[in-house]
Design an enzyme around this catalytic site. Structure first.
Site, PDB file in Angstrom:
ATOM      1  N   TYR A  52      31.273 -25.066  37.720  1.00 18.90           N
ATOM      2  CA  TYR A  52      30.508 -26.059  37.711  1.00 18.90           C
ATOM      3  C   TYR A  52      31.350 -26.981  36.914  1.00 18.90           C
ATOM      4  O   TYR A  52      31.025 -28.199  36.609  1.00 18.90           O
ATOM      5  CB  TYR A  52      29.078 -25.507  37.111  1.00 18.90           C
ATOM      6  CG  TYR A  52      28.606 -24.330  38.173  1.00 18.90           C
ATOM      7  CD1 TYR A  52      28.492 -24.361  38.512  1.00 18.90           C
ATOM      8  CD2 TYR A  52      27.392 -24.140  36.721  1.00 18.90           C
ATOM      9  CE1 TYR A  52      27.587 -23.395  39.321  1.00 18.90           C
ATOM     10  CE2 TYR A  52      26.340 -23.714  37.332  1.00 18.90           C
ATOM     11  CZ  TYR A  52      26.934 -22.704  38.560  1.00 18.90           C
ATOM     12  OH  TYR A  52      25.017 -21.831  38.793  1.00 18.90           O
ATOM     13  N   HIS A 110      30.232 -14.482  40.929  1.00 18.74           N
ATOM     14  CA  HIS A 110      29.504 -15.437  42.436  1.00 18.74           C
ATOM     15  C   HIS A 110      29.231 -15.844  43.001  1.00 18.74           C
ATOM     16  O   HIS A 110      27.946 -16.280  43.386  1.00 18.74           O
ATOM     17  CB  HIS A 110      30.109 -16.799  41.997  1.00 18.74           C
ATOM     18  CG  HIS A 110      29.463 -18.094  41.759  1.00 18.74           C
ATOM     19  ND1 HIS A 110      30.057 -19.240  40.739  1.00 18.74           N
ATOM     20  CD2 HIS A 110      28.177 -18.288  41.829  1.00 18.74           C
ATOM     21  CE1 HIS A 110      28.617 -19.680  41.310  1.00 18.74           C
ATOM     22  NE2 HIS A 110      27.627 -20.119  41.093  1.00 18.74           N
TER      23      HIS A 110
HETATM   24  P1  NAP Z   1      16.467 -26.451  40.684  1.00 17.31           P
HETATM   25  O1  NAP Z   1      16.495 -26.276  39.514  1.00 17.31           O
HETATM   26  O2  NAP Z   1      15.686 -25.841  41.605  1.00 17.31           O
HETATM   27  O3  NAP Z   1      15.963 -27.783  41.471  1.00 17.31           O
HETATM   28  C1  NAP Z   1      17.192 -28.724  40.403  1.00 17.31           C
HETATM   29  C2  NAP Z   1      16.976 -30.424  40.476  1.00 17.31           C
HETATM   30  O4  NAP Z   1      15.617 -30.582  40.047  1.00 17.31           O
HETATM   31  C3  NAP Z   1      17.340 -31.921  40.052  1.00 17.31           C
HETATM   32  O5  NAP Z   1      17.664 -33.131  40.564  1.00 17.31           O
HETATM   33  C4  NAP Z   1      16.360 -31.827  38.613  1.00 17.31           C
HETATM   34  O6  NAP Z   1      16.233 -33.743  38.116  1.00 17.31           O
HETATM   35  C5  NAP Z   1      15.336 -31.343  39.480  1.00 17.31           C
HETATM   36  N1  NAP Z   1      14.425 -31.369  38.794  1.00 17.31           N
HETATM   37  C6  NAP Z   1      14.089 -30.183  37.227  1.00 17.31           C
HETATM   38  N2  NAP Z   1      12.788 -29.949  36.583  1.00 17.31           N
HETATM   39  C7  NAP Z   1      12.018 -30.937  37.454  1.00 17.31           C
HETATM   40  C8  NAP Z   1      10.660 -31.164  37.193  1.00 17.31           C
HETATM   41  N3  NAP Z   1      10.258 -30.733  36.372  1.00 17.31           N
HETATM   42  N4  NAP Z   1      10.076 -32.931  38.281  1.00 17.31           N
HETATM   43  C9  NAP Z   1      11.170 -32.575  38.899  1.00 17.31           C
HETATM   44  N5  NAP Z   1      11.866 -33.158  39.613  1.00 17.31           N
HETATM   45  C10 NAP Z   1      13.034 -31.589  38.686  1.00 17.31           C
HETATM   46  O7  NAP Z   1      18.208 -26.769  41.349  1.00 17.31           O
HETATM   47  P2  NAP Z   1      19.621 -25.623  40.936  1.00 17.31           P
HETATM   48  O8  NAP Z   1      19.599 -26.773  39.557  1.00 17.31           O
HETATM   49  O9  NAP Z   1      20.435 -24.793  41.801  1.00 17.31           O
HETATM   50  O10 NAP Z   1      19.228 -23.840  40.493  1.00 17.31           O
HETATM   51  C11 NAP Z   1      19.309 -24.099  38.699  1.00 17.31           C
HETATM   52  C12 NAP Z   1      20.678 -23.153  38.502  1.00 17.31           C
HETATM   53  O11 NAP Z   1      20.515 -22.265  39.281  1.00 17.31           O
HETATM   54  C13 NAP Z   1      21.438 -24.405  38.614  1.00 17.31           C
HETATM   55  O12 NAP Z   1      21.400 -25.137  37.763  1.00 17.31           O
HETATM   56  C14 NAP Z   1      22.609 -23.186  38.636  1.00 17.31           C
HETATM   57  O13 NAP Z   1      23.089 -22.953  36.801  1.00 17.31           O
HETATM   58  C15 NAP Z   1      22.365 -21.803  39.404  1.00 17.31           C
HETATM   59  N6  NAP Z   1      22.421 -22.020  40.587  1.00 17.31           N
HETATM   60  C16 NAP Z   1      23.528 -21.143  40.390  1.00 17.31           C
HETATM   61  C17 NAP Z   1      23.749 -20.910  42.153  1.00 17.31           C
HETATM   62  C18 NAP Z   1      24.197 -19.757  42.178  1.00 17.31           C
HETATM   63  O14 NAP Z   1      25.144 -19.568  44.010  1.00 17.31           O
HETATM   64  N7  NAP Z   1      24.637 -18.853  41.774  1.00 17.31           N
HETATM   65  C19 NAP Z   1      23.369 -21.442  43.018  1.00 17.31           C
HETATM   66  C20 NAP Z   1      22.679 -22.747  42.382  1.00 17.31           C
HETATM   67  C21 NAP Z   1      22.344 -22.947  41.636  1.00 17.31           C
HETATM   68  P3  NAP Z   1      16.990 -33.467  37.373  1.00 17.31           P
HETATM   69  O15 NAP Z   1      17.978 -33.356  36.532  1.00 17.31           O
HETATM   70  O16 NAP Z   1      17.203 -34.829  37.757  1.00 17.31           O
HETATM   71  O17 NAP Z   1      15.898 -34.081  36.539  1.00 17.31           O
END
Ligand code: NAP
Length: 291
Positions: A52, A110
């Site tokens: 990241y 990861h």
């Molecule tokens: P997510 O949490 O499903 O979605 C994040 C998106 O949703 C962003 O665009 C955010 O926009 C928006 N959002 C967040 N809260 C909201 C709300 N209450 N209302 C409307 N929109 C909202 O996706 P993610 O970031 O991919 O997953 C979460 C975490 O999981 C990551 O940050 C990371 O730490 C981890 N991850 C791990 C892997 C892996 O392979 N292990 C893969 C992907 C992710 P804004 O930021 O503009 O508010």
């Protein structure tokens, strides 16, 4: 201060059930700002990763917020290009330096690629040396997991996998929880794919509880004993995503959400050879060339 429940891992350590995801905030100033806000809003589990490119924000955000290191649960992840014993050993020390801390609460492999067994042994050695408190996996399927569990002394504490209403992974969640491996959901909102925040079923349930669709999704996960790490750079959304411990979905509502499952990843299939080549091929080549 916090009303966030904890889950006890199979090694006895406790992890908060809700935390802050740091994916897709690569710019240092943005990551520091978002993480400082998150700490000020009460988040105490932070999920970052080598790939990241924002591990450097951790110590600055801690300092800005005045929150003590020992009050935060820090997760990071070893990337594919470091997935061998020697590379992982070195990467862990570099991560500690970049994070500005002398221990990591939880470190995950990861992805299930590279020399995962060598990398796992390096994580286990770092745990014994006190550099890491718990070790776990991400994106592992039950078959590969079993191979790792049966062949190694150190059992993974947790597996972080994609789980959202479109891809519920019911069988895998049951499998891992049944073997006392905690399950953590990445992309709980499917990053907004499939217009998830405007889904009629989720909207109706949200209205029933005077909550938002995002809160209903996180609540649905938490009620399945899953750890959640939603990401938002916005202050109001960060607050909204934390405010899920004062209501409960009924069995009927849980059942309605169960029917939204489309049964496939919203991103990519980790077992598809073309995906492995396209997305992870370069990192695997780097690993090979550095050995
Ligand atoms: P997510 O949490 O499903 O979605 C994040 C998106 O949703 C962003 O665009 C955010 O926009 C928006 N959002 C967040 N809260 C909201 C709300 N209450 N209302 C409307 N929109 C909202 O996706 P993610 O970031 O991919 O997953 C979460 C975490 O999981 C990551 O940050 C990371 O730490 C981890 N991850 C791990 C892997 C892996 O392979 N292990 C893969 C992907 C992710 P804004 O930021 O503009 O508010």
């Amino acid at each position: 201060m916090s009303n966030i429940p904890t889950i006890t891992l199979n090694d006895g350590n406790k992890i908060p059930q809700l935390g802050f995801g740091m994916y897709q905030i690569p710019k240092h100033e943005d990551a520091v700002k978002a993480l400082t806000q998150a700490l000020n809003n009460g988040y105490r589990l932070i999920d970052t990763a080598e790939v990241y490119q924002n591990q450097g924000a951790f110590q600055e955000a801690l300092k800005n917020s005045g929150v003590k290191r020992e009050d935060v649960y820090l997760t990071t992840k070893l990337w594919v290009s470091n997935a061998s014993f020697a590379k992982a050993e070195k990467a862990i020390d570099e991560d500690l330096k970049e994070l500005g801390t002398d221990y990591i609460d939880l470190m995950l492999l990861h992805q299930p690629y590279g020399d995962v067994y060598g990398a796992w042994n390096a994580l286990a050695a770092a745990k014994r040396a006190g550099k890491i408190r718990s070790i776990g996996l991400s994106n592992f399927y039950p078959d590969l997991y079993m191979n790792l569990e049966l062949a190694h002394e150190d059992k993974p504490a947790l597996n972080q996998i994609e789980i959202n209403p479109w891809f519920q992974q019911t069988n895998d969640v049951k499998f891992f929880q049944g073997r006392d491996v905690a399950v953590e959901a990445w992309a709980p909102f499917a990053e907004g794919k499939g217009d998830i925040f405007n889904n009629e079923v989720l909207k109706e349930i949200a209205e029933n509880h005077h909550k938002t669709v995002g809160q209903v999704i996180l609540r649905w996960l938490v009620q399945r004993s899953i750890i959640v790490i939603p990401k938002s750079v916005h202050d109001e959304r960060q607050k909204e995503n934390m405010d899920i411990f004062d209501f409960e979905l009924t069995r009927e509502e849980m059942e309605k959400i169960r029917h939204l499952d489309k049964g496939g990843s919203q991103f990519f299939d980790h077992r598809d050879p073309a995906v492995i080549d396209d997305i992870f091929g370069e990192s695997l080549k780097q690993l090979r060339d550095s050995e």
